[in-house]
Design an enzyme around this catalytic site. Structure first.
Site, PDB file in Angstrom:
ATOM      1  N   GLU A 232       0.923  -4.678  14.942  1.00  0.00           N
ATOM      2  CA  GLU A 232       0.160  -4.924  13.716  1.00  0.00           C
ATOM      3  C   GLU A 232       0.877  -5.889  12.769  1.00  0.00           C
ATOM      4  O   GLU A 232       0.389  -6.204  11.697  1.00  0.00           O
ATOM      5  CB  GLU A 232      -0.180  -3.612  13.018  1.00  0.00           C
ATOM      6  CG  GLU A 232       0.994  -2.677  12.800  1.00  0.00           C
ATOM      7  CD  GLU A 232       0.570  -1.330  12.200  1.00  0.00           C
ATOM      8  OE1 GLU A 232      -0.567  -1.194  11.734  1.00  0.00           O
ATOM      9  OE2 GLU A 232       1.417  -0.420  12.201  1.00  0.00           O
TER      10      GLU A 232
ATOM     11  N   ARG B  79      -3.298   9.596  12.363  1.00  0.00           N
ATOM     12  CA  ARG B  79      -2.515   9.069  11.232  1.00  0.00           C
ATOM     13  C   ARG B  79      -1.814  10.236  10.528  1.00  0.00           C
ATOM     14  O   ARG B  79      -2.364  10.835   9.598  1.00  0.00           O
ATOM     15  CB  ARG B  79      -3.439   8.368  10.231  1.00  0.00           C
ATOM     16  CG  ARG B  79      -4.064   7.069  10.730  1.00  0.00           C
ATOM     17  CD  ARG B  79      -4.895   6.435   9.620  1.00  0.00           C
ATOM     18  NE  ARG B  79      -5.184   5.044   9.855  1.00  0.00           N
ATOM     19  CZ  ARG B  79      -6.346   4.586  10.346  1.00  0.00           C
ATOM     20  NH1 ARG B  79      -7.318   5.413  10.643  1.00  0.00           N
ATOM     21  NH2 ARG B  79      -6.529   3.299  10.515  1.00  0.00           N
TER      22      ARG B  79
ATOM     23  N   ARG C 171      -5.655  -6.363   2.600  1.00  0.00           N
ATOM     24  CA  ARG C 171      -6.810  -5.689   3.206  1.00  0.00           C
ATOM     25  C   ARG C 171      -7.616  -4.868   2.207  1.00  0.00           C
ATOM     26  O   ARG C 171      -8.721  -4.442   2.519  1.00  0.00           O
ATOM     27  CB  ARG C 171      -6.358  -4.810   4.378  1.00  0.00           C
ATOM     28  CG  ARG C 171      -5.466  -3.666   3.986  1.00  0.00           C
ATOM     29  CD  ARG C 171      -4.807  -3.015   5.201  1.00  0.00           C
ATOM     30  NE  ARG C 171      -5.483  -1.814   5.628  1.00  0.00           N
ATOM     31  CZ  ARG C 171      -4.997  -0.974   6.544  1.00  0.00           C
ATOM     32  NH1 ARG C 171      -3.867  -1.238   7.151  1.00  0.00           N
ATOM     33  NH2 ARG C 171      -5.647   0.112   6.874  1.00  0.00           N
TER      34      ARG C 171
ATOM     35  N   HIS D 217      -8.046   2.450   3.319  1.00  0.00           N
ATOM     36  CA  HIS D 217      -8.081   3.762   3.960  1.00  0.00           C
ATOM     37  C   HIS D 217      -9.203   4.629   3.425  1.00  0.00           C
ATOM     38  O   HIS D 217      -9.691   5.524   4.099  1.00  0.00           O
ATOM     39  CB  HIS D 217      -6.703   4.428   3.878  1.00  0.00           C
ATOM     40  CG  HIS D 217      -5.760   3.768   4.827  1.00  0.00           C
ATOM     41  ND1 HIS D 217      -5.010   2.671   4.467  1.00  0.00           N
ATOM     42  CD2 HIS D 217      -5.550   3.960   6.145  1.00  0.00           C
ATOM     43  CE1 HIS D 217      -4.340   2.255   5.518  1.00  0.00           C
ATOM     44  NE2 HIS D 217      -4.642   3.008   6.547  1.00  0.00           N
TER      45      HIS D 217
ATOM     46  N   ASN E 111      -6.172  -3.863  11.532  1.00  0.00           N
ATOM     47  CA  ASN E 111      -6.314  -3.857  10.067  1.00  0.00           C
ATOM     48  C   ASN E 111      -5.131  -4.577   9.425  1.00  0.00           C
ATOM     49  O   ASN E 111      -5.287  -5.422   8.551  1.00  0.00           O
ATOM     50  CB  ASN E 111      -6.348  -2.424   9.515  1.00  0.00           C
ATOM     51  CG  ASN E 111      -7.422  -1.593  10.171  1.00  0.00           C
ATOM     52  OD1 ASN E 111      -8.371  -2.138  10.706  1.00  0.00           O
ATOM     53  ND2 ASN E 111      -7.276  -0.287  10.130  1.00  0.00           N
ATOM     54  N   ASP E 112      -3.947  -4.207   9.895  1.00  0.00           N
ATOM     55  CA  ASP E 112      -2.752  -4.855   9.346  1.00  0.00           C
ATOM     56  C   ASP E 112      -2.495  -6.196  10.003  1.00  0.00           C
ATOM     57  O   ASP E 112      -2.043  -7.136   9.344  1.00  0.00           O
ATOM     58  CB  ASP E 112      -1.527  -3.937   9.506  1.00  0.00           C
ATOM     59  CG  ASP E 112      -1.518  -2.864   8.434  1.00  0.00           C
ATOM     60  OD1 ASP E 112      -1.729  -3.217   7.259  1.00  0.00           O
ATOM     61  OD2 ASP E 112      -1.340  -1.684   8.775  1.00  0.00           O
TER      62      ASP E 112
ATOM     63  N   ARG F 143       0.807   9.092  15.866  1.00  0.00           N
ATOM     64  CA  ARG F 143       1.592   8.007  15.275  1.00  0.00           C
ATOM     65  C   ARG F 143       2.560   8.601  14.259  1.00  0.00           C
ATOM     66  O   ARG F 143       2.155   9.431  13.428  1.00  0.00           O
ATOM     67  CB  ARG F 143       0.671   7.010  14.585  1.00  0.00           C
ATOM     68  CG  ARG F 143       1.454   5.895  13.915  1.00  0.00           C
ATOM     69  CD  ARG F 143       0.557   4.855  13.333  1.00  0.00           C
ATOM     70  NE  ARG F 143      -0.071   5.302  12.098  1.00  0.00           N
ATOM     71  CZ  ARG F 143      -0.917   4.545  11.398  1.00  0.00           C
ATOM     72  NH1 ARG F 143      -1.252   3.352  11.842  1.00  0.00           N
ATOM     73  NH2 ARG F 143      -1.437   4.988  10.285  1.00  0.00           N
TER      74      ARG F 143
ATOM     75  N   CYS G 264      -6.727   0.098  17.841  1.00  0.00           N
ATOM     76  CA  CYS G 264      -7.085   1.247  17.020  1.00  0.00           C
ATOM     77  C   CYS G 264      -7.433   0.831  15.593  1.00  0.00           C
ATOM     78  O   CYS G 264      -7.697   1.669  14.743  1.00  0.00           O
ATOM     79  CB  CYS G 264      -5.984   2.307  17.026  1.00  0.00           C
ATOM     80  SG  CYS G 264      -4.442   1.709  16.355  1.00  0.00           S
TER      81      CYS G 264
HETATM   82  C1  PEP Z   1      -4.148  -0.825  11.615  1.00  0.00           C
HETATM   83  O1  PEP Z   1      -3.358  -1.385  10.873  1.00  0.00           O
HETATM   84  O2  PEP Z   1      -5.070  -1.425  12.218  1.00  0.00           O
HETATM   85  C2  PEP Z   1      -4.062   0.619  11.823  1.00  0.00           C
HETATM   86  C3  PEP Z   1      -4.811   1.233  12.705  1.00  0.00           C
HETATM   87  O3  PEP Z   1      -3.191   1.295  11.020  1.00  0.00           O
HETATM   88  P1  PEP Z   1      -3.553   1.719   9.512  1.00  0.00           P
HETATM   89  O4  PEP Z   1      -4.985   1.323   9.267  1.00  0.00           O
HETATM   90  O5  PEP Z   1      -3.335   3.169   9.411  1.00  0.00           O
HETATM   91  O6  PEP Z   1      -2.593   0.928   8.718  1.00  0.00           O
HETATM   92 MG    MG Z   2      -1.656  -0.333  10.177  1.00  0.00          MG
END
Ligand code: PEP
Ligand code: MG
Length: 599
Positions: free
Chosen positions: A452, A316, A486, A209, A475-476, A353, A523
């Site tokens: 995710e 977020r 990650r 993040h 991402n997840d 979200r 996203c």
């Molecule tokens: C993701 O997991 O791709 C996502 C957009 O959520 P975050 O990065 O906030 O976990």
């Molecule tokens: Mg995520």
């Protein structure tokens, strides 16, 4: 992608420092040219300034005095404790005194003042920081524990520098490149963006993040720079190259010149893109793809509005915890915040979200014991469903905000149907309450889920009839599919967005959505990577939600592509067995149609 750090030197002109290049992982594009400032773990950095050779003796004396004062204080504490509790307990201070009198440490600080020509407190800080970092990296729990003691004493010494140590030139107030072991998302969100021109960390990865925030703010960042904190000298002139992942210390005039030129070229491409900001994002054969933006904090709204994004595809909300400790703000405060975003983005839509605390993000009411596997534990919808009062407040706030603009809501970390049912039940309950209370809201607020967790992608056909849209959190999804943390730089080269398993899950999700008449967006950070735009369009995605700085590039990529050509390529990609092969297929279309935009 290289996960380790490579360092090499090239000789510069005689009489000057040699250029040193650290190679890490590029995490946010851009070039920063500024002195470095190093922040250490455990204790706060004092001011740092350059001194004249004639001031060396005075600074060395200031250091000796700070040590003397500290020693007196510790001995005093020791005798007070002896009076209270007997000798055993007070032995700790004796150890502390020995520590600050350690000849090796004292000698290194005196030499550092002389060699670095930096003020005494900073020389002390740098020596202690190196010493502590070296200790933290020894895999011995006893030694690691003792670092807290040493930090304590070091902090005390820092406080005891004489009052004439007033800062003459405080680096953090000037423009600099920040070098740190690691940065929490909260550090990045609250940094002074006028002064921090670049971020360089030893830990972290492209999808942490912290990196996401750096990209959102347009701050160049490089992660995975092993050893940087120990080796980098504060105030050293440096270049941070967020395109190729380099931190260059003491750059030669030739290197500087090259980077100034590169920076100008990039600025030119950016301004050409900006001229097309806000233009429709449709492929050349007429397929419309919405490009929206991701935000973490409301301060990003001006950036989003300037970017030409057609809405917010991911807000977020866990970042509301930043200014509120470990509790979400109350319903009214949340309503105010969401309503502001909805109003400012109208007529475009804002997907809010619900809380996704945990993992590498901000904790909400943390558990009493640390989790062994935070990414597999207390995060996302699990926390909300287990805290119905908190969940209810957030849902009510989102619904109330829907009276002020176009609002949608979505749930993170969904792994199965029952979580969707329970979440929707809460939405229904909140709608009933608001109706009874006569509070306005949009009864048709779209409700979506994030895809995710691989289980959700595999069961997308079961989830689709229950919701209005899917938003794929790559991402997840990548981390859970290929079992690669990650944020861990040691396994960063295994984190492959184009892994065949990931591509198949994305395809499966989009197909399930299409069969059920709902749309799918992405996203995760993959959406902003223009090397992959051809692949994602070909797979059938209808919305890409990206960092505000990526909106114009992604928009231009879409306008340059043909959906039919992308679809044919992605069919081939789905049959491919290797991530690199899939990436190459997508990249070949990207190069063919908008090579000038690629880094
Ligand atoms: C993701 O997991 O791709 C996502 C957009 O959520 P975050 O990065 O906030 O976990
Ligand atoms: Mg995520």
């Amino acid at each position: 992608m290289e996960s380790g750090c490579i360092k090499y030197k090239s000789m510069s002109k005689p009489g000057t420092e040699s250029e040193v290049i650290y190679e890490g992982i590029p995490a946010s594009p851009g070039i920063a040219i500024a002195p470095v400032h190093v922040i250490a773990r455990g204790f706060s950095a004092p001011e740092v300034y350059q001194i004249e050779e004639s001031e060396v003796a005075r600074e060395q004396e200031r250091f000796r005095q700070a040590i003397e004062i500290t020693k007196r204080q510790l001995l005093e504490l020791q005798s007070r404790l002896e009076d209270l509790s007997g000798e055993n307990e007070s032995g700790i201070f004796e150890a502390h005194v020995m520590m600050i009198e350690d000849r090796a440490v004292v000698g290194r600080v005196l030499t550092a003042i002389e060699n670095r020509l930096q003020n005494a407190e900073y020389a002390f800080y740098a020596v202690m920081q190196n010493f502590l970092e070296a200790m933290r990296r020894i895999p011995d729990p006893y030694l690691r524990e003792r670092t807290a003691d040493i930090e304590d004493v070091a902090q005390r010494v820092l406080r005891n520098f004489s009052p004439d140590s007033e800062a003459r030139h405080q680096v953090p107030d000037d423009r600099h490149i920040l070098v740190a072991y690691d940065l929490a998302p909260s550090d990045t969100a609250s940094m002074n963006r006028r002064h921090v021109l670049g971020l360089a960390t030893e830990q972290g990865s492209v999808n942490s993040h912290t990196a996401i925030l750096a990209r959102a703010f347009g701050v160049p960042a490089v992660v995975g720079l092993e050893g940087a904190v120990i080796e980098v000298l504060a105030l050293a002139p440096a270049i941070l190259d967020g395109y190729s992942g380099k931190l260059i210390l003491h750059p030669t005039p030739e290197t500087l010149e090259r980077y100034r030129k590169l920076s100008d070229e990039k600025a030119k491409v950016r301004s050409e893109l900006e001229a097309k900001r806000g233009a429709a994002t449709e492929t050349i054969d007429g397929r419309a793809i919405t490009v929206s933006a991701n935000i973490e904090i409301v301060e990003e709204l001006p950036l989003v509005k300037r970017s030409g994004a057609k809405g917010i595809g991911l807000y977020r909300t866990e970042f509301l915890l930043l200014n509120n400790g470990e509790e979400m703000p109350d319903e009214n405060q949340q309503t105010e915040c969401y309503a502001r975003v909805a109003r400012e983005m109208a007529p475009h839509s804002v997907i809010i979200r619900t809380l996704d605390a945990g993992g590498d993000k901000l904790p909400v009411e943390p558990l009493t014991e640390p989790e062994p596997n935070p990414f597999l534990g207390w995060r996302g919808i699990r926390v909300s469903l287990a805290r119905p009062a908190m969940f209810r407040e957030q849902i009510r706030a989102i619904l109330r905000a829907s009276a002020f603009g176009k609002v949608a809501m979505m749930f993170p970390m969904i792994s199965g149907l029952s979580e969707v049912w329970r979440s929707k039940e809460m939405v229904r309950r909140c709608m009933d309450e608001l109706e009874k209370e006569g509070i306005a809201f949009d009864p048709n607020v779209p409700v979506g889920v994030m895809i995710e967790v691989p289980a959700a992608a595999l069961c997308a056909d079961m989830l689709a009839p229950e919701v209005d849209f899917f938003s794929i959190g790559t991402n997840d999804l990548i981390q859970y599919t290929v079992a690669v943390d990650r944020v861990n730089p040691h396994v960063a080269d295994l984190y492959r967005p184009t892994h065949p398993a990931v591509i198949r899950l994305i395809k499966r999700t989009i197909d399930a959505a299409t069969d059920n008449g709902i749309w799918t967006g992405i996203c995760g950070e993959m959406a902003g990577d223009i090397r992959l735009t051809p692949l994602l369009i070909g797979l059938g995605v209808e919305e890409l939600s990206v960092g505000p700085q990526q909106v114009s590039g992604v928009g231009q990529a879409i306008r340059s592509l043909s959906h039919a050509e992308c679809a044919a390529m992605s069919d081939e990609a789905l049959r491919h067995t290797r991530s690199q092969g899939i990436l190459d297929l997508s990249l070949s279309l990207a190069r063919k149609h908008y090579g000038e935009l690629l880094d």
